[in-house]
Design a protein around this motif. Structure first.
Motif, short mmCIF file in Angstrom:
data_model
loop_
_atom_site.label_atom_id
_atom_site.label_comp_id
_atom_site.label_asym_id
_atom_site.label_seq_id
_atom_site.Cartn_x
_atom_site.Cartn_y
_atom_site.Cartn_z
N MET A 207 0.91 -1.19 -0.13
CA MET A 207 0.00 -0.02 -0.02
C MET A 207 0.89 1.21 -0.04
SD MET A 207 -3.02 -0.87 -0.19
CE MET A 207 -4.00 0.52 0.28
N THR A 209 2.08 4.92 0.25
CA THR A 209 1.64 5.89 1.21
C THR A 209 2.58 6.99 1.18
OG1 THR A 209 0.36 4.23 2.59
CG2 THR A 209 0.45 6.57 3.37
N ASN A 228 -7.20 4.04 -0.59
CA ASN A 228 -7.55 4.09 0.89
C ASN A 228 -8.20 2.96 1.59
OD1 ASN A 228 -7.73 5.49 3.60
ND2 ASN A 228 -9.25 6.68 3.04
N TYR A 245 -0.81 11.17 0.57
CA TYR A 245 -0.68 10.07 1.72
C TYR A 245 -1.88 9.23 1.43
CZ TYR A 245 2.94 13.07 3.66
OH TYR A 245 4.13 13.77 4.03
N PRO A 247 -3.52 5.93 1.03
CA PRO A 247 -2.84 4.70 0.80
C PRO A 247 -3.76 4.15 -0.68
CG PRO A 247 -3.72 4.67 2.81
CD PRO A 247 -4.08 5.83 2.20
#
Length: 272
Positions: A207, A209, A228, A245, A247
């Motif tokens: 993921m 991020t 997300n 940020y 994900p």
């Protein structure tokens, strides 16, 4: 004319018999704008442009993605602009998905066709014209350039996907690769516009991020994207807009390649 390898079938209007259900969604972390909503009635005319219309698919919004605007432009034959950019702070990245056009800059006539890329530095004077006998469609990313003391302004770039190396990600056996139009080691540039290619079965195996904002326009194929907390199915013509940020990950199930045009902001300190 070159046959398009990239989705470019925008416009029209759904029939009255279609259902209203859609995968269009706008959240605090991401947005999905599917191709089914990019109809004729959501286009804009732009000042100082002739025979042209724009789908504005992202723009700076406070509290969301803030660094860029992205348009899909359609310019009819003999259309274009002698004053395309209203903001002298704005740099431009352009990618042609269908057709032919000319960008005039510094006395040079630069011919672009399907698959061509251009980077136009902030403050430069340029014009854009369709002198062919068919419409041209292209993506136009606008970003307020972040000047850095001691760094030269980046030069213009004119190139084509066919002239760029497909750079594989490490340990993926070439199934996940990126076409980079801007040299990632050249810190003068504060944005990149790449094409990311997944072969069937390839994944982003974690993921992601990170601080970079993204605009992702699907050029070819289909996949399932994790945004997300949600899995979202996307296909050619769909657009995703991700704030910092958020994900994110991807699984490209096939049957063909999955490819998207990717914007990200890079190489600068965050403003405090």
């Amino acid at each position: 004319m070159t046959t398009s390898r990239y989705y470019s079938n925008m416009g029209g209007l759904p029939p009255q018999t279609d259902l209203l259900s859609s995968k269009a969604v706008f959240t605090t972390a991401y947005a999905v704008i599917p191709r089914t909503v990019m109809s004729d009635i959501v286009t804009s005319m732009l000042p100082h442009w002739e025979n042209a219309r724009a789908w504005i698919i992202s723009r700076p919004l406070s509290g969301f993605a803030e660094t860029f605007a992205q348009y899909i432009m359609e310019v009819a034959p003999q259309g274009g602009s002698a004053r395309p950019e209203p903001d002298p702070r704005a740099s431009a990245a352009i990618f042609v998905v269908d057709g032919e056009m000319t960008i005039e800059m510094d006395g040079q006539q630069n011919q672009l066709r399907t698959g061509s890329f251009a980077y136009l530095p902030a403050g430069s004077e340029w014009q854009i014209w369709n002198r062919s006998d068919a419409p041209v469609r292209f993506h136009w990313v606008r970003k307020a350039f972040q000047v850095v003391d001691g760094l030269d302004m980046p030069p213009a770039i004119f190139t084509h996907e066919d002239d760029c190396v497909l750079d594989p990600m490490p340990d993926t056996d070439g199934k996940w690769a990126t076409t980079r139009f801007i040299d990632p080691s050249d810190i003068r540039y504060d944005m990149h516009l790449n094409i990311v290619t997944f072969e069937p079965g390839a994944v982003i195996p974690f993921m992601e991020t990170h601080i970079m904002e993204h605009g992702l326009y699907v050029l070819e194929g289909k996949a399932v994207y994790r945004l997300n907390q949600d899995w979202v199915e996307v296909e050619a013509g769909d657009y995703m807009w991700l704030r910092s940020y958020c994900p994110q990950a991807c699984y490209a199930g096939g049957p063909g390649r999955f490819r998207y045009l990717l914007y990200k902001d890079v190489n600068r300190h965050p403003a405090l």
